[in-house]
Design an enzyme around this catalytic site. Sequence first.
Site, PDB file in Angstrom:
ATOM      1  N   TRP A  20       0.813  -1.251   0.100  1.00  0.00           N
ATOM      2  CA  TRP A  20      -0.145  -0.097   0.041  1.00  0.00           C
ATOM      3  C   TRP A  20       1.041   1.330   0.180  1.00  0.00           C
ATOM      4  CZ3 TRP A  20      -5.311  -0.333  -0.384  1.00  0.00           C
ATOM      5  CH2 TRP A  20      -5.999   1.123  -0.175  1.00  0.00           C
ATOM      6  N   HIS A  50      -0.664  -5.624   6.857  1.00  0.00           N
ATOM      7  CA  HIS A  50      -1.679  -5.449   5.459  1.00  0.00           C
ATOM      8  C   HIS A  50      -0.874  -5.676   4.513  1.00  0.00           C
ATOM      9  CE1 HIS A  50      -4.985  -4.185   8.187  1.00  0.00           C
ATOM     10  NE2 HIS A  50      -3.922  -3.676   8.909  1.00  0.00           N
ATOM     11  N   HIS A  54      -4.109 -10.860   3.267  1.00  0.00           N
ATOM     12  CA  HIS A  54      -4.271 -10.441   4.630  1.00  0.00           C
ATOM     13  C   HIS A  54      -5.752 -10.300   4.965  1.00  0.00           C
ATOM     14  CE1 HIS A  54      -4.480  -6.392   2.895  1.00  0.00           C
ATOM     15  NE2 HIS A  54      -5.139  -6.283   3.929  1.00  0.00           N
ATOM     16  N   ASP A  56      -8.498  -8.001   7.463  1.00  0.00           N
ATOM     17  CA  ASP A  56      -8.584  -6.920   8.315  1.00  0.00           C
ATOM     18  C   ASP A  56      -9.331  -7.129   9.621  1.00  0.00           C
ATOM     19  OD1 ASP A  56      -7.442  -5.146   6.347  1.00  0.00           O
ATOM     20  OD2 ASP A  56      -9.321  -4.301   5.935  1.00  0.00           O
ATOM     21  N   HIS A  60      -8.999  -2.261  12.581  1.00  0.00           N
ATOM     22  CA  HIS A  60      -8.231  -1.614  11.728  1.00  0.00           C
ATOM     23  C   HIS A  60      -8.693   0.006  11.615  1.00  0.00           C
ATOM     24  CE1 HIS A  60      -5.718  -0.895   8.188  1.00  0.00           C
ATOM     25  NE2 HIS A  60      -6.938  -1.012   7.449  1.00  0.00           N
ATOM     26  N   HIS A 161     -15.761  -0.786   4.445  1.00  0.00           N
ATOM     27  CA  HIS A 161     -15.250  -1.408   5.529  1.00  0.00           C
ATOM     28  C   HIS A 161     -16.306  -1.442   6.869  1.00  0.00           C
ATOM     29  CE1 HIS A 161     -11.191  -1.160   3.889  1.00  0.00           C
ATOM     30  NE2 HIS A 161     -10.817  -1.973   4.926  1.00  0.00           N
ATOM     31  N   GLU A 173      -8.378  -9.753   2.029  1.00  0.00           N
ATOM     32  CA  GLU A 173      -8.080  -8.989   0.851  1.00  0.00           C
ATOM     33  C   GLU A 173      -6.618  -9.589   0.399  1.00  0.00           C
ATOM     34  OE1 GLU A 173      -9.829  -4.605   2.409  1.00  0.00           O
ATOM     35  OE2 GLU A 173      -7.738  -5.193   2.888  1.00  0.00           O
TER      36      GLU A 173
END
Length: 210
Positions: A20, A50, A54, A56, A60, A161, A173
């Site tokens: 990310w 992440h 992974h 969440d 998070h 989310h 994800e």
Amino acid sequence: MKNKPWIDISQPLTNDMAVWPGDTPFTFKLSFTKEQTGSVNIGQFTTSAHTGTHIDAPYHFDENGEKVHELDVNIYIGGARVVDVTGCEMIGREELEPFNLDGVKRLLLKTSDGRDLGHFPEKFTIFRENIGPFLKEKGVRLLGTDAPSVDAVDSKTMDAHHSLNDNGVYILENIVLTGVEPGDYELIALPLAIEGADGSPVRAVLRPIA
């Protein structure tokens, strides 16, 4: 009947993998070599929680949400259905209503034909705010996507989310569904038992249900 082989749907953790934007890159190295210790190699790695494939944890994006060590592992083991929604820019009730999701507890969505894991995608499929209520109606407890997130890179409200979490749907994800045919599978995607964590890398695998 002989069981079919497991299919690895995890991203390999490599020193050149995409992460990310702005997040901690993955690095692995040997802290000590067998030559140095006289007996063994000892490795170490640094990563974001992440990175790659992974889960969440609700913590998070919710200060009062469950942390990784508080999650029910049964959410991440069991029957799953892979559905191909390639080409959709957004996914919600409208896009998923045509599919038969009766009895599905874990839904894995194939949103693309694959991507270069060495580069973070400029654009990926995200989810509508109505995704949570729809999946709750269907009885889905886990949503998996091959995209880096269920929300856009620049989202500050994290609508998808929160929609999922508010309706009891957990998030997986960055799975890799290239070459995986739509259908029913057994899924194992267990997070590490990291005390107090907001997420965890997983080794996600599928086995076709005969």
